[in-house]
Design an enzyme around this catalytic site. Sequence first.
Site, mmCIF file in Angstrom:
data_model
loop_
_atom_site.group_PDB
_atom_site.id
_atom_site.type_symbol
_atom_site.label_atom_id
_atom_site.label_comp_id
_atom_site.label_asym_id
_atom_site.label_seq_id
_atom_site.Cartn_x
_atom_site.Cartn_y
_atom_site.Cartn_z
ATOM 1 C CB ALA A 102 -3.393 3.613 4.216
ATOM 2 C CE1 TYR B 286 -0.763 7.703 9.423
ATOM 3 C CE2 TYR B 286 -0.194 5.540 8.793
ATOM 4 C CZ TYR B 286 -0.200 7.056 8.742
ATOM 5 O OH TYR B 286 0.701 7.580 7.668
ATOM 6 C CB CYS C 217 -0.517 7.479 1.017
ATOM 7 S SG CYS C 217 -0.933 6.564 2.484
ATOM 8 N N PRO D 153 0.717 -1.282 -0.032
ATOM 9 C CG PRO D 153 -0.655 -1.523 1.806
ATOM 10 C CD PRO D 153 0.634 -1.942 1.142
ATOM 11 C CG LEU E 252 15.084 1.098 2.569
ATOM 12 C CD1 LEU E 252 16.400 1.379 3.444
ATOM 13 C CD2 LEU E 252 14.887 1.691 1.248
ATOM 14 N NE ARG F 283 10.416 5.758 0.250
ATOM 15 C CZ ARG F 283 10.026 5.518 1.565
ATOM 16 N NH1 ARG F 283 9.747 4.276 1.740
ATOM 17 N NH2 ARG F 283 9.466 6.432 2.397
ATOM 18 N NE ARG G 102 2.625 -2.747 6.027
ATOM 19 C CZ ARG G 102 3.275 -2.167 5.062
ATOM 20 N NH1 ARG G 102 3.662 -0.769 4.656
ATOM 21 N NH2 ARG G 102 3.920 -2.972 3.758
ATOM 22 C CD GLN H 63 -2.260 -0.266 4.879
ATOM 23 O OE1 GLN H 63 -2.112 1.035 4.542
ATOM 24 N NE2 GLN H 63 -1.210 -1.039 5.227
#
Length: 371
Positions: A58, A183, A26, A24, A302, A325, A231, A101
């Site tokens: 999310a 969150y 954003c 996920p 990563l 990423r 998660r 998610q």
Amino acid sequence: MSATLFSPFELGSLKLDNRIIISPMCQYSAVDGSASAWHRTHIGNLSQSGASLMLLEATAVEAGGRITPYCLGLYSDANEAALASVLDEVRQFSDMPIGIQLCHAGRKSSSEPPWRGGAQIALKDGGWRAYGPSALPQSEGEIPPLELDHEGLKRIRDAFVESARRAARLDLAAIELHFAHGYLLHQFLSPVANQRNDEYGGSPENRMRFPLEIFDAVRAVWPAGKPLGVRVSATDWVEGGWDIEQTIELARRLHERGCDWIDVSTGGVSPRQKIPVGPHYQIPFARAVREATGMKTIGVGLITDAAEADKVIRDGDADLIALARAVLWDPRWPWHAAAELGATVKASPQYWRCEPRGAGRVFDGAAFGQR
């Protein structure tokens, strides 16, 4: 282990072609919670990546639970209709399973998107009052959230349930509940954010109570067989905060309740966190949870190199890896990984002729939407 990055895997009744998941991410591009033209491009592009499952960003279960005013939501008929339209188009040309998610931002809501600095939006500038387990702000100088009372807790439980029902109507393949990254449900878990004096605060048992109630409520309405995962942030990276031992206990309780996977990330609940960032820096936490509980785990953090990602699976550190990423930077990362590792992936026939000379056969010949 004989498993490799391109071996099949099962989550509940969901059969995955390989071990690569799109995490996920954003996008801060929704309009009043509804998917926009950006989502058509973004989701459509990644649906051609060759990964085995995509988890949508999310997605807020109520308007006040959005991280920013531009976050995706699934709390209204308009939200549901807009996402249905995007999914209908994507599904014409891709059979990649797509999950979602579900999230509530809690005290981290009413924020600017990252490219505007990410700061809390003042009420006079269109922000809204956030809620949290305790009246403790995320960062110094912010307006403290309102502490949720029992009526508020019920409202949020009901919101998760309603969003899960909407996800089922959209025929989404899986749900991941967001217990991480600072969150709301992570806020309940962590003593950094949760300093309540009732049955939802204090001991680890009490701090786990509300997140587990959310899981139980969603599991009760989510179709049997369709996978439901969580998660987590395995550590706050803050002394005296949430840690791997508490994460393992939470995972055991989720496993007993029929949780299909644990997606193991870290951090996010405090600006005091000290994270030793580096390649695969979160993978040891996924391994610890997997070894202690026997749960299916997703490793993140990563992951950029195909051979190293393959080693994560072969060594039993995690069952699946999730890219964020890396797959934004290279939306064909799974294609290139398959070429490097001598494996194959599915691709739409419109792309079959793009295989470079000398790359070997990367596309396995399976097609969707062939005309």
